[in-house]
Every structure is written in C-alpha cells, then in structure tokens.
Design an enzyme around this catalytic site. Structure first.
Site, PDB file in Angstrom:
ATOM      1  N   THR A 114     -68.860  24.399 -61.273  1.00 35.69           N
ATOM      2  CA  THR A 114     -68.764  24.502 -62.741  1.00 35.69           C
ATOM      3  C   THR A 114     -69.725  25.567 -63.279  1.00 35.69           C
ATOM      4  OG1 THR A 114     -70.302  22.648 -62.995  1.00 35.69           O
ATOM      5  CG2 THR A 114     -67.957  22.127 -63.164  1.00 35.69           C
ATOM      6  N   CYS A 142     -40.196  29.671 -43.726  1.00 30.48           N
ATOM      7  CA  CYS A 142     -40.414  30.446 -42.481  1.00 30.48           C
ATOM      8  C   CYS A 142     -41.885  30.489 -42.060  1.00 30.48           C
ATOM      9  CB  CYS A 142     -39.847  31.854 -42.623  1.00 30.48           C
ATOM     10  SG  CYS A 142     -40.813  32.942 -43.670  1.00 30.48           S
ATOM     11  N   HIS A 185     -59.847  19.837 -48.442  1.00 27.90           N
ATOM     12  CA  HIS A 185     -58.606  19.946 -49.223  1.00 27.90           C
ATOM     13  C   HIS A 185     -57.965  21.324 -49.127  1.00 27.90           C
ATOM     14  CE1 HIS A 185     -60.050  16.279 -51.781  1.00 27.90           C
ATOM     15  NE2 HIS A 185     -59.494  15.922 -50.644  1.00 27.90           N
ATOM     16  N   ILE A 197     -61.598  24.168 -53.269  1.00 23.92           N
ATOM     17  CA  ILE A 197     -60.541  25.018 -52.719  1.00 23.92           C
ATOM     18  C   ILE A 197     -60.726  26.456 -53.200  1.00 23.92           C
ATOM     19  CG2 ILE A 197     -58.873  23.123 -52.467  1.00 23.92           C
ATOM     20  CD1 ILE A 197     -57.795  23.686 -55.216  1.00 23.92           C
ATOM     21  N   GLN A 208     -64.775  19.494 -50.913  1.00 23.57           N
ATOM     22  CA  GLN A 208     -63.439  19.165 -51.415  1.00 23.57           C
ATOM     23  C   GLN A 208     -62.901  20.352 -52.215  1.00 23.57           C
ATOM     24  OE1 GLN A 208     -63.736  14.809 -53.065  1.00 23.57           O
ATOM     25  NE2 GLN A 208     -65.778  15.666 -52.987  1.00 23.57           N
ATOM     26  N   ARG A 215     -62.929  15.699 -63.398  1.00 21.30           N
ATOM     27  CA  ARG A 215     -63.309  14.469 -64.116  1.00 21.30           C
ATOM     28  C   ARG A 215     -64.619  14.561 -64.863  1.00 21.30           C
ATOM     29  NH1 ARG A 215     -61.228  13.644 -59.340  1.00 21.30           N
ATOM     30  NH2 ARG A 215     -59.269  12.505 -59.187  1.00 21.30           N
TER      31      ARG A 215
END
Ligand code: CNA
Length: 245
Positions: free
Chosen positions: A28, A134, A123, A107, A105, A36
């Site tokens: 952040t 493919c 994650h 990404i 966690q 959350r």
C-alpha cells in the site's frame, strides 16, 4: 525509537533464519490498494454489482470474462508501482544472510524488483500470463496493449494472468516450500495481511519458534499468537529499524 520497534530490531540482529510472510498491506505504501484495509478496494467499489471475491473467482472468469478483464486491469494492475522501504529491507536482510524466504500472497512482483531472490508467490503473479488453450506465455506488456479481454496471437483463445483465483488451488511445490521455510524459521515476521485468505493464511500455524512478529495496521485473527505486535505502517517500521542493523 519506540519500544516495540527496538524489540524488532534486536530480534532481527540476533536471528539468521528469518522468514517473512506478507500480503497486500506490504504494497500500500507503493500506491497499490489492498483488499480489506481501510482504503482497500473491497470498501470503495461496487460499480459492477458483484462482490470482488465473486469477480475474482474461477467460475466468474469463465462465465463473465468481459467484466473479469475490465475489473482486473482497472483495480489490480499497477505496472508503474515501485518497491518501498519494506520490500528493500527484506531484500537487504536476505543479502546479509539473515532472511531465508519471502512468502507472499501478493501478485505485484515488487519483492523481486527490490532484489529479493527467494520469493514464494502463493497466489502467482500478474507478470506471467498464458493462453488458456494453447498455453503460450505472454508478458504483462502484451496484456496491456489489449483493451478488455486479452487474446492469444497464436490461437485466439483468452490469455489469463498466472494468478490463483478464488476456487482454484495453490501450486503444490510453492506451498510445500513455504511450509518448510516457515516451520524451520527461527523468527517469523508476518506483515500487511488480514490473514483472511485460506489456505495461505493457515501456513503461519506451522511456525514453531518464539519470535513471531505481526506488523499490521488492523487486528488479525492471529494476534493472540504473536510475541510482538506493531500497528504502524510497515514501510515506515522497516526504514526506522534498518538504519540500526
Ligand atoms: P488484505 O485482506 O487486503 O489485508 C491487508 C492488510 O494489510 C489489512 O489488514 C490492512 O490493515 C493491512 N495494511 C494495509 N496497509 C498497511 C501498511 N502500510 N502497513 C501495515 N499494515 C497494512 O490482503 P491480504 O494480502 O491479507 O489478502 C490476500 C489477497 C490480497 C491475496 O490473494 C492477494 O493477491 C490480494 N492482493 C494483492 C495485492 C498486491 O499484490 N499488491 C493487492 C491487493 C490484493
């Protein structure tokens, strides 16, 4: 320096097998909203009329791909974000031989950008993308050149980010390695995570040591297990503590 920061500094100085377990709150201070937290995207948006957990689920991705792609490109992709003091501190501690793994966690690739090498992405990552048909792999740049749904330039099927959606399982190898690192750790620092998303959050239960530090702005269901709790912004905490290590 306040007392709980001093305690963190002292434990870091003493330890040579630290593991960090983190989540969206770590980024952040790099300008990426969490889910959350106080200003998280779960609290601020509802324009599609679905809960974010629904949009980011496997079944929704298959049934409503237009909304899925609009949502994820608007709310999850921050390609210009830069690592903050927390990411840099963890990379530095790894270089010093003190930190053995970052289990995240997130990404967003910011730990790697800061220089961390042993990063276990529970994650997945938005920086890897693949064709659902493919399996051709694509970079984030490719995804960003296309509006809405991303299509494969070889077969025309959808190209999706290599992230774990709700209803999908975690990568077994990553999970096992994270479990091993956490269960062998001398010190576990948990930071910037509400510890609400399973099975990832359940991994912290495997820690067996006596230096469990929880750095999170708000309460978590695991607070009562912590040996030390810090409620300050995690980037500020690490920039304060690292000058004395
Ligand atoms: P979450 O549930 O949004 O919790 C974040 C927690 O961090 C909250 O408890 C906040 O109070 C706390 N927090 C926020 N900012 C700070 C700060 N500066 N210092 C200390 N604490 C802070 O996020 P989790 O990671 O627990 O949930 C897991 C989800 C969120 C994963 O599936 C992620 O993929 C997903 N996510 C990732 C990103 C990212 O990669 N940057 C961003 C948003 C969501």
């Amino acid at each position: 320096m306040q007392e709980n920061w001093q305690q963190l500094r002292d434990w870091i100085q003493e330890s040579d097998n630290i593991v960090f377990f983190g989540g969206a709150g770590v980024s952040t201070e790099s300008g990426i909203p969490d889910f959350r937290g106080e200003k998280g995207i779960y609290a601020t948006m509802s324009e599609y009329g679905y809960r974010p957990e629904t949009i980011l689920s496997h079944s929704f991705f298959e049934s409503h791909p237009e909304i899925f792609f609009q949502y994820y490109k608007k709310y999850l992709l921050f390609p210009n974000a830069k690592p903050n003091a927390c990411h840099f501190a963890l990379a530095q501690l790894e270089k010093m031989g003190k930190l053995k793994a970052v289990v995240t966690q997130n990404i967003d690739n910011l730990h790697q950008l800061a220089g961390s090498k042993h990063v276990l992405e529970l994650h997945g990552t938005l920086y890897r993308n693949y064709c659902v048909h493919c399996k051709k792999e694509f970079s984030l740049e490719y995804v960003m050149t296309q509006e809405g749904i991303t299509h494969c330039d070889r077969c025309g099927a959808m190209v999706r980010p290599d992230v774990v959606l709700y209803e999908e399982g975690l990568n077994e190898e990553t999970l096992e390695e994270a479990l091993r690192c956490i269960s062998e750790a001398e010190m576990l620092i948990i930071g910037g995570t509400s510890l609400n998303v399973y099975p990832a959050a359940g991994l912290v239960r495997y820690y067996r040591g006596k230096k469990l530090v929880l750095i999170n702005k708000s309460e978590t269901p695991y607070d009562y297990h912590a040996d030390l709790i810090i409620r300050d912004p995690i980037g500020q905490v690490f920039s304060g503590v690292m000058v004395e290590i």
